[in-house]
Design an enzyme around this catalytic site. Structure first.
Site, PDB file in Angstrom:
ATOM      1  N   ASP A  90     -27.284 -39.077 -29.938  1.00 23.80           N
ATOM      2  CA  ASP A  90     -28.407 -38.984 -29.004  1.00 23.80           C
ATOM      3  C   ASP A  90     -29.334 -40.170 -29.305  1.00 23.80           C
ATOM      4  OD1 ASP A  90     -30.144 -38.286 -27.032  1.00 23.80           O
ATOM      5  OD2 ASP A  90     -30.401 -36.219 -27.665  1.00 23.80           O
TER       6      ASP A  90
HETATM    7  C1  BGC Z   1     -32.134 -36.889 -24.752  1.00 25.80           C
HETATM    8  C2  BGC Z   1     -30.742 -36.930 -24.136  1.00 25.80           C
HETATM    9  C3  BGC Z   1     -30.616 -38.105 -23.214  1.00 25.80           C
HETATM   10  C4  BGC Z   1     -30.944 -39.364 -23.981  1.00 25.80           C
HETATM   11  C5  BGC Z   1     -30.767 -40.647 -23.196  1.00 25.80           C
HETATM   12  C6  BGC Z   1     -32.557 -38.231 -25.322  1.00 25.80           C
HETATM   13  O1  BGC Z   1     -33.905 -38.240 -25.667  1.00 25.80           O
HETATM   14  O2  BGC Z   1     -32.160 -35.914 -25.773  1.00 25.80           O
HETATM   15  O3  BGC Z   1     -30.490 -35.720 -23.470  1.00 25.80           O
HETATM   16  O4  BGC Z   1     -29.333 -38.135 -22.670  1.00 25.80           O
HETATM   17  O5  BGC Z   1     -32.276 -39.294 -24.434  1.00 25.80           O
HETATM   18  O6  BGC Z   1     -31.717 -40.784 -22.223  1.00 25.80           O
END
Ligand code: BGC
Length: 708
Positions: free
Chosen positions: A261
């Site tokens: 993530d």
């Molecule tokens: C979130 C994810 C997301 C990623 C990219 C993160 O902060 O937890 O769900 O896909 O950012 O934008």
């Protein structure tokens, strides 16, 4: 493209680069001029940057073409970049938020949402979406429940699979997106509903409940898996060997690409586990993390680690091959600009067919929580529409960043267009927002529609709450309208279950979530009876904060509460609250009176290889046609381990004309009676099972059978 041959030509820098994902910013800068800027601090140079494998977030075909062109000009092997981004409930045409979508209890709605998203996002040059979010959720304090499909592993599994298929199934014109399911694993179990907080669950709970959504997404063919921010057994998921190897690869059989993530590899240091960025890089690759999103542990340290023999090059090669394979499957070696198409982009975005589809889906997601007959507003002469969202156009909800959210129709406009006589349509949070002239109109109106709830910024990532009650101002406004003795219809816009007990006297309550680009049209059609509401709650709505977590498939206890009206002293209960929620999971009314009757089973004893057919009749007593969902709950009272009091295992939504009766059938196989043990293996127990079928969780027909 022979990816094994390609791998042989790659330098260590180029291999490591494939594992890095950065924002387009890095490629569009003049690096030499950035001598003192953030890029320098990250110890990145042009050679490293022009060897990265993928890009996070791109806004249009123009941007994609620009970034890909520049990359290909500067990179030695010209391995095309992969473009990923968050297309969660639509790209430009926005569909209901996932929690609202799940309320449709119709996975076809999810498939359609994903199909249209894939059309719009792929012509903008995107290849992979960070969706579906398949985290099981039980705590409405957690803001990200809005991105989930709710508390039932079966509902969640069905929706996650339908989303993956909707994105990935090639469409006639070749439009498709690869799906990356997230957040692996058990991100939804954050303690006290606080985002990013500790997760401390057993392996039994992991395998039996929390993995269910990811498992179905993987079974449906998801090409990517994103790791979660949280820990499992004390180890951050992003560097968790057990999760990424034993569970994901060995148990779930996932062969695609894993990705962290946002900066979660870097954050393993804040978790107090990785010593520094170098240690994070070593642990990430060793655990099986392929792509690092947003941070640069791999880009700055992996090459040296491999060269020094601290991390095996074979592991690196495996990760690179998985990424190259995905690029090859997507056809990027044949056409690096695959998808991105300026002409089609101009034609397809917000195409009338897409908007019509968003409206059809939205109509299935509305949940009628209460109605004493005031709805639909068929013969109503005059209306007053008030509350914070009466004239609001921002109905798309969180994660609609590409959507034209400011151009949606407001409910006031939609009702006016439908010919309603609105004496007043005015947004305002509390009673003071309205003046004497407004109150005169309110008094004169036959029905007052109060549009209450949460702004989009109140739910989503990092939007945890300790109180899910409606704001005091809104409750005061509701109180004032009740005092005036008006017929009151409450509409709710929200991304999580709310505490609704204070609205008990409302004549009707309609849950509208964030329904997307065509929210207002769908709500207006429902209020006016052109759409018969058929949604059901995908999460339990508690009576009070103290009941949380509360969900339908809790385990049994040794001292169950036998009668909620006369609780025994030493039974599982609260002294200051009933056990039952305000609105149970799967609650949802209709304008029609549906009845379920005549449940029959094909047999009452079955062996493990046999099928059991169950049939129940559904009658629509009218007055209008509509959709009803048949729910099937299982309970397994003689098992090796304690099993849920009852658990939704199947559901089917059917359309019935007024006066029509339909027989709805389900087949039970051994697979429906099995569950996972803590080591991930499947198990089942011969003996007695109880099955309950019906249209409402509080009105089910019961039958028993025995597995021999
Ligand atoms: C979130 C994810 C997301 C990623 C990219 C993160 O902060 O937890 O769900 O896909 O950012 O934008």
């Amino acid at each position: 493209m022979n990816i094994h041959e390609l791998l042989k030509q790659m330098t260590l820098t180029e291999k490591v680069g494939q594992l890095a994902q950065l924002s387009p910013f890095f490629l569009l800068q003049e690096l030499e001029k950035e001598a003192a800027g953030p890029i320098r601090e990250l110890d990145l140079n042009e050679q490293k940057i022009f060897s990265i494998g993928s890009i996070l977030g791109i806004g249009s075909a123009e941007d994609m073409i620009k970034v890909q062109t520049r990359y290909l000009e500067k990179s030695r092997l010209r391995i095309p970049l992969l473009f990923m981004g968050d297309i969660i409930h639509g790209y430009k045409t926005i569909f209901p938020v996932p929690l609202g979508l799940a309320a449709s209890f119709n996975p076809e709605c999810a498939r359609e949402t994903a199909r249209v998203s894939a059309r719009e996002a792929s012509v903008a040059g995107l290849h992979m979406t960070f969706s579906p979010m398949a985290d099981l959720v039980r705590d409405p304090r957690w803001g990200r429940v809005v991105e989930s499909f709710g508390e039932s592993k079966h509902l969640l599994g069905a929706f996650a699979a339908a989303m993956v298929e909707g994105y990935q199934t090639p469409q006639p014109e070749g439009y498709r997106l690869s799906a990356c399911v997230k957040h692996f694993a058990a991100y939804g179990a954050a303690e006290a509903g606080m985002d990013y907080n500790t997760v401390d669950i057993s392996r039994l709970s992991l395998h039996n409940h929390y993995l269910a959504g990811y498992r179905e997404a993987i079974r449906a063919g998801a090409k990517g898996v994103m790791t979660a921010f949280n820990v499992f057994e004390g180890l951050p998921c992003t560097i968790n060997d057990y999760l990424l190897k034993d569970v994901l690869r060995d148990n779930l059989g996932f062969t695609g690409v894993t990705i962290s993530d946002y900066a979660s590899l870097f954050e393993t240091i804040s978790h107090g586990v990785a010593l520094d960025l170098k240690d994070a890089a070593r642990r990430g690759l060793s655990a099986g993390l392929d792509i690092e999103m947003a941070s640069v542990a791999y880009l700055t340290h992996l090459e040296k680690l491999v060269a020094a023999g601290e991390v095996s090059e074979a592991l690196l090669d495996d990760a690179v091959l998985r990424i190259l394979r995905l690029k090859a499957e997507l056809g990027l070696f044949d056409n690096p600009f695959r998808g991105a198409d300026l002409a089609r982009q101009a034609k397809l975005m917000l195409h009338p067919d897409h908007l019509a589809s968003a409206e059809t889906v939205a109509k299935e997601c509305l949940v009628l929580l209460e109605n004493n007959g005031v709805l639909p507003l068929v013969n109503t002469t005059t209306l007053a529409l008030i509350g914070p969202f009466a004239t609001a156009k921002r109905t798309s909800g969180p994660w609609s960043w590409h959507g034209y959210r400011d151009e949606n129709t407001s409910l006031a406009e939609a009702l006016a267009r439908a010919g309603c006589h609105l004496l007043l349509a005015k947004s305002g949070e509390g009673p003071e927002a309205y003046d004497e002239a407004d109150y005169r109109q309110i008094r004169d109106a036959e029905v007052v529609i109060l549009y209450l709830g949460e702004a989009a910024t109140r739910s989503g990532e990092a939007r945890s709450l300790t109180d899910i009650g409606l704001p005091h101002e809104q409750l005061a406004l509701y109180g004032k309208i009740r005092e005036l003795g008006k017929k009151t219809v409450v509409l709710l816009q929200n991304g999580r279950p709310l505490l609704l007990a204070p609205l008990a006297q409302a004549d009707a309550i309609l849950e509208t979530w964030f329904l997307g680009s065509r929210a207002a049209e769908a709500i207006a059609a429902t209020l006016l009876g052109e759409n018969n509401p058929s949604g059901k709650l995908p999460m339990t709505f508690p009576r009070n904060m103290g009941q949380i977590p509360i969900y339908h498939d809790r385990l049994r206890t040794g001292r169950p509460l036998k009668n909620e009206d006369r609780p025994g002293e030493f039974e599982a209960k609260y002294l200051d609250s009933r056990n039952s929620p305000l609105y149970p999971f799967a609650h949802g009314k209709s304008y029609s009176r549906f009845e379920s009757h005549d449940l029959s089973l094909s047999k009452h004893r079955l062996t493990s290889g046999e099928l059991l057919e169950m049939t129940i009749n559904i009658t629509n007593h009218g007055p209008r046609s509509g959709m009803a969902t048949v729910l099937v709950y299982l309970s397994d009272p003689q098992a090796k381990i304690s099993r849920p009091v009852q658990e939704l295992i199947k559901f089917k939504k059917v359309h019935l004309e007024a006066g029509e009766t339909q027989a709805v059938s389900f087949t039970i196989t051994l697979a429906d009676l099995t569950y996972h043990l803590g080591d991930g293996t499947l198990s089942y127990d011969p003996g007695k099972f109880t099955i309950r079928l019906g249209l409402s969780p509080t009105d089910l027909k019961e039958a028993e059978f025995t597995l021999l």
